[in-house]
Design a protein around this motif. Structure first.
Motif, short mmCIF file in Angstrom:
data_model
loop_
_atom_site.label_atom_id
_atom_site.label_comp_id
_atom_site.label_asym_id
_atom_site.label_seq_id
_atom_site.Cartn_x
_atom_site.Cartn_y
_atom_site.Cartn_z
N ILE A 1 50.32 22.66 52.36
CA ILE A 1 49.97 22.77 50.94
C ILE A 1 48.64 23.49 50.85
O ILE A 1 47.61 23.02 51.35
CB ILE A 1 49.88 21.40 50.26
CG1 ILE A 1 51.19 20.62 50.46
CG2 ILE A 1 49.58 21.57 48.77
CD1 ILE A 1 51.17 19.22 49.85
N TRP A 2 48.65 24.66 50.23
CA TRP A 2 47.45 25.47 50.08
C TRP A 2 46.70 25.02 48.84
O TRP A 2 47.18 25.15 47.72
CB TRP A 2 47.82 26.95 49.97
CG TRP A 2 48.59 27.46 51.16
CD1 TRP A 2 49.93 27.71 51.23
CD2 TRP A 2 48.05 27.77 52.45
NE1 TRP A 2 50.27 28.16 52.48
CE2 TRP A 2 49.14 28.21 53.26
CE3 TRP A 2 46.77 27.73 53.01
CZ2 TRP A 2 48.98 28.59 54.58
CZ3 TRP A 2 46.62 28.11 54.34
CH2 TRP A 2 47.70 28.54 55.10
N CYS A 3 45.50 24.51 49.04
CA CYS A 3 44.67 24.01 47.93
C CYS A 3 43.33 24.74 47.94
O CYS A 3 42.27 24.11 48.00
CB CYS A 3 44.46 22.50 48.06
SG CYS A 3 45.97 21.53 48.08
N ILE A 4 43.40 26.06 47.91
CA ILE A 4 42.18 26.86 48.03
C ILE A 4 41.92 27.68 46.77
O ILE A 4 41.21 28.68 46.80
CB ILE A 4 42.23 27.75 49.29
CG1 ILE A 4 43.55 28.50 49.40
CG2 ILE A 4 42.03 26.90 50.53
CD1 ILE A 4 43.66 29.40 50.64
N GLY A 5 42.52 27.23 45.67
CA GLY A 5 42.14 27.77 44.38
C GLY A 5 42.95 28.94 43.87
O GLY A 5 44.07 29.21 44.35
N PHE A 6 42.35 29.62 42.90
CA PHE A 6 42.99 30.71 42.19
C PHE A 6 41.99 31.85 42.04
O PHE A 6 40.77 31.65 42.12
CB PHE A 6 43.41 30.28 40.78
CG PHE A 6 44.40 29.16 40.73
CD1 PHE A 6 45.75 29.41 40.48
CD2 PHE A 6 44.00 27.85 40.92
CE1 PHE A 6 46.67 28.37 40.42
CE2 PHE A 6 44.91 26.80 40.86
CZ PHE A 6 46.25 27.06 40.61
N THR A 7 42.51 33.04 41.80
CA THR A 7 41.66 34.16 41.42
C THR A 7 42.02 34.57 39.99
O THR A 7 43.17 34.42 39.56
CB THR A 7 41.87 35.37 42.35
OG1 THR A 7 43.25 35.73 42.35
CG2 THR A 7 41.42 35.03 43.75
N PRO A 8 41.04 35.06 39.24
CA PRO A 8 41.36 35.53 37.89
C PRO A 8 42.14 36.84 37.93
O PRO A 8 41.98 37.63 38.86
CB PRO A 8 39.97 35.74 37.25
CG PRO A 8 39.07 36.00 38.41
CD PRO A 8 39.60 35.20 39.55
N ASP A 9 42.99 37.04 36.95
CA ASP A 9 43.73 38.31 36.84
C ASP A 9 43.69 38.78 35.40
O ASP A 9 44.46 38.32 34.56
CB ASP A 9 45.18 38.13 37.30
CG ASP A 9 45.98 39.43 37.20
OD1 ASP A 9 45.36 40.49 36.94
OD2 ASP A 9 47.21 39.40 37.36
N PHE A 10 42.75 39.66 35.15
CA PHE A 10 42.64 40.27 33.83
C PHE A 10 43.03 41.74 33.90
O PHE A 10 42.53 42.56 33.12
CB PHE A 10 41.21 40.12 33.29
CG PHE A 10 40.81 38.70 33.02
CD1 PHE A 10 41.36 37.99 31.97
CD2 PHE A 10 39.86 38.06 33.83
CE1 PHE A 10 40.98 36.68 31.72
CE2 PHE A 10 39.48 36.76 33.58
CZ PHE A 10 40.04 36.06 32.53
#
Length: 408
Positions: free
Chosen positions: A338-347
């Motif tokens: 389970i990867w729990c290393i967050g998100f990156t924004p995508d605008f």
């Protein structure tokens, strides 16, 4: 082309708060939501998820926490019910299932929004789609055996939904620590790759640490006054939980109970995972933050002359004896990662020159250099609570008032 004074992109708590204030001022507007209102809360939380901040901090505009347990922590279904009651009260003008594919300047002024449901135009746009868009999954994942089930934290629901076998959780921020605990309490064999997330106490000297920090004015500090300035937006959230009435999360205690802890995941060689030798340093750093926050509360109590239980200092209950540098996937019986290393924004759909080198919008309290373009609901947009139930109302009110002053 449908034309509006203002279009709000995103129907989470931020977009709903914006709609609330726009309606207060009779501003013609439309909310465009890619999925369903409050979609993230409905679909990207595990079954035992609950708030990590007390219920009293749920302060959406005109809609404070309505229950009888202000110092408790609402569970997933209760949070959704709270949001649904807010939606019913706001009655936002919304188009659901409409994804904005491009936002750009319109010839002659204002903005054009291209969507799969047609084109829209607006004099002003509030981007309220949040800052957590693209799940981070490292390229290393491509080389794991095909027999391994891989999930991102947003896809995790409960231990019973996973294949039998041990689970490797990568990342120890709020999601990683709580998911590891959820699996651990269910009796699953858990291996946790620990990151650099800090931690804090749930309760200290007689009340919730959140209550103390609120009393101390921490949640009113704006990003410009914070010691880290805009750098605070990159900080990982402290891990703690509201589960079962609220408690600390102590990874060292997990280790005492049989959870296997490792340093940061570094690589994969054949069927063996490699980890950095930083576990001790990561645990020590998290504990130092824990004690530092408590020490700030101690100073406040002393300065104010308050009567409170005696202070205390956290002492480690477990120490790693050397670092586990590797993990043989087959020998450990790992069936799930389970990867729990967050998100990156995508605008990437915002075709306007307002972003910095990290793809983050440049703004001052949500106001960009592009007249009529605003951002709302981002972490630390203005204060700690900007991306949360506790502070989004203040930000939404500010932006709508700015919008009213600035519109042609």
């Amino acid at each position: 082309m449908a034309d509006y004074n203002t279009i709000v992109v995103g129907g989470g708590q931020a977009g709903l708060a914006a709609s609330y204030y726009l309606q207060q001022h009779d501003v013609d507007h439309l909310v465009l939501e890619k999925h369903q209102l409050a979609h993230t809360w409905r679909t990207q939380r595990w079954d035992t998820f609950c708030l990590v901040t007390p219920n009293w901090q749920c302060a959406l505009p005109g809609h404070p926490y309505p229950g009888t347990d202000p110092h408790g922590f609402m569970k997933k279904d209760e949070i959704i019910a709270y949001l649904d009651s807010f939606i019913a009260a706001v009655k936002p003008p919304v188009r659901e299932g409409v994804a904005v594919q491009r936002l750009a300047r319109r010839a002659g002024g204002g903005f054009e929004l291209n969507t799969g449901a047609g084109d829209f135009s607006a004099t002003q746009v509030i981007v309220a789609s949040g800052g957590y868009h693209t799940p981070i999954i490292p390229r290393l994942a491509e080389r794991l055996p095909a027999s391994i089930t891989q999930l991102h934290s947003e896809q995790y629901r409960n231990p019973g939904a996973l294949p039998e076998g041990a689970v490797l959780v990568v990342g120890s921020g709020q999601s990683g620590a709580q998911i590891a605990e959820d699996l651990h309490l269910a009796g699953r064999a858990v291996h946790l790759a620990v990151g650099d997330a800090p931690r804090c106490a749930r309760f200290y000297r007689g009340k919730d640490v959140v209550d103390w920090l609120a009393e101390m004015g921490y949640y009113d500090i704006d990003v410009g006054a914070h010691p880290l300035r805009e750098g605070v937006r990159d900080n990982t959230n402290h891990y703690v939980t509201g589960r079962d009435g609220g408690r600390d999360i102590d990874l060292r205690r997990f280790a005492l109970d049989g959870m296997k802890l490792y340093g940061r995941l570094q690589g994969l060689e054949g069927g063996t995972l490699r980890f950095a030798s930083n576990l001790s340093a990561s645990l020590d750093a998290a504990d130092a933050v824990y004690n530092r926050i408590n020490a700030s509360i101690d100073r406040y109590i002393a300065e104010q002359g308050l009567d409170a239980p005696a202070p205390s200092l956290y002492q480690p209950v477990w120490q790693p004896i050397g670092d586990r540098a590797q993990l043989d996937i087959t020998e450990a019986g790992i069936s799930t990662v389970i990867w729990c290393i967050g998100f990156t924004p995508d605008f990437s759909w915002v075709d306007l020159p307002v972003f910095n080198g990290k793809g983050y919008p440049g703004h001052v309290r949500g106001v960009t250099a592009e007249p009529g373009l605003y951002f709302l609901g981002l972490p630390w947009l203005h204060t700690w609570g900007s991306g949360r139930f506790s502070g989004v109302a203040r930000d939404a009110q500010y932006l709508v008032e700015h919008l009213l002053r600035s519109r042609p």
